[in-house]
Design a protein around this motif. Structure first.
Motif, PDB file in Angstrom:
ATOM      1  N   VAL A  11       4.718  10.783   1.163  1.00 11.87           N
ATOM      2  CA  VAL A  11       4.127   9.671   0.735  1.00 11.87           C
ATOM      3  C   VAL A  11       5.021   8.438   0.967  1.00 11.87           C
ATOM      4  O   VAL A  11       6.233   8.509   0.795  1.00 11.87           O
ATOM      5  CB  VAL A  11       3.990   9.640  -1.082  1.00 11.87           C
TER       6      VAL A  11
ATOM      7  N   ALA B   8       5.604   4.391   0.351  1.00 16.56           N
ATOM      8  CA  ALA B   8       4.918   3.419  -0.227  1.00 16.56           C
ATOM      9  C   ALA B   8       5.776   1.975   0.032  1.00 16.56           C
ATOM     10  O   ALA B   8       7.048   2.092   0.244  1.00 16.56           O
ATOM     11  CB  ALA B   8       5.418   3.424  -1.733  1.00 16.56           C
ATOM     12  N   TYR B   9       5.150   0.789   0.329  1.00 20.00           N
ATOM     13  CA  TYR B   9       5.454  -0.265   0.907  1.00 20.00           C
ATOM     14  C   TYR B   9       5.556  -1.376  -0.221  1.00 20.00           C
ATOM     15  O   TYR B   9       4.989  -1.382  -1.199  1.00 20.00           O
ATOM     16  CB  TYR B   9       4.668  -0.742   1.979  1.00 20.00           C
ATOM     17  N   ASP B  10       6.964  -2.060  -0.234  1.00 22.73           N
ATOM     18  CA  ASP B  10       7.139  -2.958  -1.004  1.00 22.73           C
ATOM     19  C   ASP B  10       7.651  -4.018  -0.064  1.00 22.73           C
ATOM     20  O   ASP B  10       8.949  -4.309   0.337  1.00 22.73           O
ATOM     21  CB  ASP B  10       8.264  -2.778  -2.117  1.00 22.73           C
TER      22      ASP B  10
ATOM     23  N   ALA C 105       9.875   0.013   3.030  1.00 22.47           N
ATOM     24  CA  ALA C 105       8.997   1.249   2.446  1.00 22.47           C
ATOM     25  C   ALA C 105      10.030   2.311   2.022  1.00 22.47           C
ATOM     26  O   ALA C 105      11.223   2.619   2.446  1.00 22.47           O
ATOM     27  CB  ALA C 105       8.282   1.604   3.706  1.00 22.47           C
TER      28      ALA C 105
ATOM     29  N   ASN D 170       0.710  -1.235   0.007  1.00 25.63           N
ATOM     30  CA  ASN D 170      -0.046  -0.098  -0.187  1.00 25.63           C
ATOM     31  C   ASN D 170       0.914   1.506  -0.161  1.00 25.63           C
ATOM     32  O   ASN D 170       2.171   1.316   0.339  1.00 25.63           O
ATOM     33  CB  ASN D 170      -0.945   0.059   1.234  1.00 25.63           C
ATOM     34  N   GLN D 171       0.122   2.523  -0.139  1.00 28.69           N
ATOM     35  CA  GLN D 171       0.880   3.811  -0.311  1.00 28.69           C
ATOM     36  C   GLN D 171       0.090   4.544   0.516  1.00 28.69           C
ATOM     37  O   GLN D 171      -1.098   4.576   0.476  1.00 28.69           O
ATOM     38  CB  GLN D 171       0.768   4.132  -1.651  1.00 28.69           C
ATOM     39  N   TYR D 172       0.687   5.297   1.465  1.00 30.20           N
ATOM     40  CA  TYR D 172       0.245   6.215   2.335  1.00 30.20           C
ATOM     41  C   TYR D 172       0.766   7.777   1.887  1.00 30.20           C
ATOM     42  O   TYR D 172       1.667   7.902   2.143  1.00 30.20           O
ATOM     43  CB  TYR D 172       0.348   5.730   3.757  1.00 30.20           C
ATOM     44  N   GLN D 173      -0.442   8.657   2.142  1.00 26.05           N
ATOM     45  CA  GLN D 173      -0.090   9.891   1.767  1.00 26.05           C
ATOM     46  C   GLN D 173      -0.633  10.718   2.929  1.00 26.05           C
ATOM     47  O   GLN D 173      -1.746  10.867   3.250  1.00 26.05           O
ATOM     48  CB  GLN D 173      -0.515  10.483   0.376  1.00 26.05           C
TER      49      GLN D 173
END
Length: 112
Positions: free
Chosen positions: A88, A90-92, A96, A45-48
């Motif tokens: 922002v 972003a997890y991988d 992150a 997911n990506q969190y802003q």
């Protein structure tokens, strides 16, 4: 709060002040932030949103995403989180990346 921040925890149904009263970080609006309601991030997911608080003692930081709070681990994020900044994340997998966002680009303007 007169430009100050206070960190409180609930102990036996009473709120106790933990730590010292400090000047609030630049960019954070005055108010009550219920970061104890924070949830862990979900993989891929990506969190802003804005970084609200950095807890170096527990190696986590809190990000406000709309009305929710996400608790990120400091050692999982590439980059240095700064309280009061919009980012922002972003997890991988377990790692992150943190990217600063330009808040002026995200605001709408009305031309007359």
């Amino acid at each position: 709060m007169n430009g100050q921040k206070i960190l409180q925890t609930q102990n036996n149904n009473e709120w106790e002040t933990t730590g010292t009263i400090k000047k609030v970080d630049e960019g954070i609006k005055p108010g009550v932030y219920n970061i104890y309601l924070g949830t862990a991030p979900v993989d891929k997911n990506q969190y802003q949103g804005q970084i609200i608080y950095i807890d170096r003692e527990n190696s986590v930081f809190y990000q406000q995403v709309k009305k929710d709070f996400i608790v990120h681990r400091l050692n999982a994020v590439d980059g240095k989180p700064i309280a009061g900044k919009d980012v922002v994340i972003a997890y991988d997998g377990e790692k992150a990346t943190l990217t600063l966002t330009d808040t002026l680009k995200n605001k709408r303007s009305l031309k007359m």
